[in-house]
Design a protein around this motif. Structure first.
Motif, PDB file in Angstrom:
ATOM      1  N   ASN A 244       0.923  -1.047  -0.100  1.00 30.93           N
ATOM      2  CA  ASN A 244       0.084   0.125  -0.008  1.00 30.93           C
ATOM      3  C   ASN A 244       0.867   1.140   0.077  1.00 30.93           C
ATOM      4  O   ASN A 244       0.492   2.194   0.377  1.00 30.93           O
ATOM      5  CB  ASN A 244      -0.879   0.065   1.126  1.00 30.93           C
ATOM      6  N   VAL A 245       2.117   1.171  -0.338  1.00 30.54           N
ATOM      7  CA  VAL A 245       2.959   2.267  -0.517  1.00 30.54           C
ATOM      8  C   VAL A 245       3.375   2.538  -1.899  1.00 30.54           C
ATOM      9  O   VAL A 245       4.063   1.620  -2.469  1.00 30.54           O
ATOM     10  CB  VAL A 245       4.086   2.151   0.524  1.00 30.54           C
TER      11      VAL A 245
ATOM     12  N   SER B 131      -1.764   8.335  -8.070  1.00 37.07           N
ATOM     13  CA  SER B 131      -1.512   7.254  -7.345  1.00 37.07           C
ATOM     14  C   SER B 131      -2.943   6.745  -6.511  1.00 37.07           C
ATOM     15  O   SER B 131      -3.642   7.621  -6.150  1.00 37.07           O
ATOM     16  CB  SER B 131      -0.201   7.188  -6.354  1.00 37.07           C
ATOM     17  N   ALA B 132      -3.141   5.432  -6.614  1.00 35.28           N
ATOM     18  CA  ALA B 132      -4.339   4.939  -5.992  1.00 35.28           C
ATOM     19  C   ALA B 132      -3.903   4.358  -4.728  1.00 35.28           C
ATOM     20  O   ALA B 132      -4.699   3.523  -4.014  1.00 35.28           O
ATOM     21  CB  ALA B 132      -4.957   3.930  -6.775  1.00 35.28           C
ATOM     22  N   ALA B 133      -2.518   4.336  -4.322  1.00 39.43           N
ATOM     23  CA  ALA B 133      -1.836   3.674  -3.196  1.00 39.43           C
ATOM     24  C   ALA B 133      -2.531   4.375  -1.900  1.00 39.43           C
ATOM     25  O   ALA B 133      -2.558   5.476  -1.983  1.00 39.43           O
ATOM     26  CB  ALA B 133      -0.421   3.596  -3.223  1.00 39.43           C
ATOM     27  N   THR B 134      -2.641   3.589  -0.721  1.00 38.10           N
ATOM     28  CA  THR B 134      -3.005   4.327   0.416  1.00 38.10           C
ATOM     29  C   THR B 134      -2.032   5.243   0.963  1.00 38.10           C
ATOM     30  O   THR B 134      -2.498   6.247   1.439  1.00 38.10           O
ATOM     31  CB  THR B 134      -2.985   3.174   1.564  1.00 38.10           C
ATOM     32  N   TYR B 135      -0.598   5.083   0.753  1.00 34.33           N
ATOM     33  CA  TYR B 135       0.228   6.004   1.111  1.00 34.33           C
ATOM     34  C   TYR B 135       1.360   6.280   0.042  1.00 34.33           C
ATOM     35  O   TYR B 135       1.688   5.461  -0.652  1.00 34.33           O
ATOM     36  CB  TYR B 135       1.205   5.395   2.189  1.00 34.33           C
ATOM     37  N   VAL B 136       1.455   7.394  -0.275  1.00 35.20           N
ATOM     38  CA  VAL B 136       2.187   7.995  -1.158  1.00 35.20           C
ATOM     39  C   VAL B 136       3.762   8.779  -0.573  1.00 35.20           C
ATOM     40  O   VAL B 136       3.314   9.586   0.204  1.00 35.20           O
ATOM     41  CB  VAL B 136       1.663   8.789  -2.311  1.00 35.20           C
TER      42      VAL B 136
END
Length: 115
Positions: A25-26, A46-51
């Motif tokens: 998720n990064v 970005s669709a990641a939880t954390y960028v």
């Protein structure tokens, strides 16, 4: 954008960001040779939880403060770097914040009550 964006700043920031790549998720975006605007565009898509990235949006202001305190900065350099933060229509922006704004924020001395 629904991601939580984390900026890693300082010496070795690029190495820290690169080391986070591959975590679940990064989305790690080391700046490298990219322009800050390109990093921000990648982060926004970005669709990641954390960028996580190392394109410090306040690097220029930090450098200006360092120059100011070290005595190595150009006269007015800090004001120019910090002044870029202010919105184009400062008075309208302040009207949206009903409170006393201290004179240290670059406004006339004595503070301004914005209603």
């Amino acid at each position: 954008m629904t991601s939580t964006v984390v900026v890693v700043a300082g010496d070795g920031a690029g190495d820290v960001v690169a080391a986070l790549d591959g975590l679940h998720n990064v989305r790690a975006i080391p700046r490298g040779e990219r322009q800050p605007a390109e990093v921000m565009e990648l982060a926004a898509r970005s669709a990641a939880t954390y960028v996580v990235h190392d394109a410090d949006p306040l690097a220029e202001v930090a450098a200006a403060w360092t120059g100011f305190f070290d005595g190595t900065g150009v006269i007015g350099g800090l004001e120019v770097a910090a002044g870029r933060w202010w919105p184009a229509d400062l008075e309208a922006w302040l009207r949206g914040h009903p409170r006393v704004v201290p004179d240290r924020a670059g406004l006339p001395s004595g503070g301004v009550v914005v209603a």
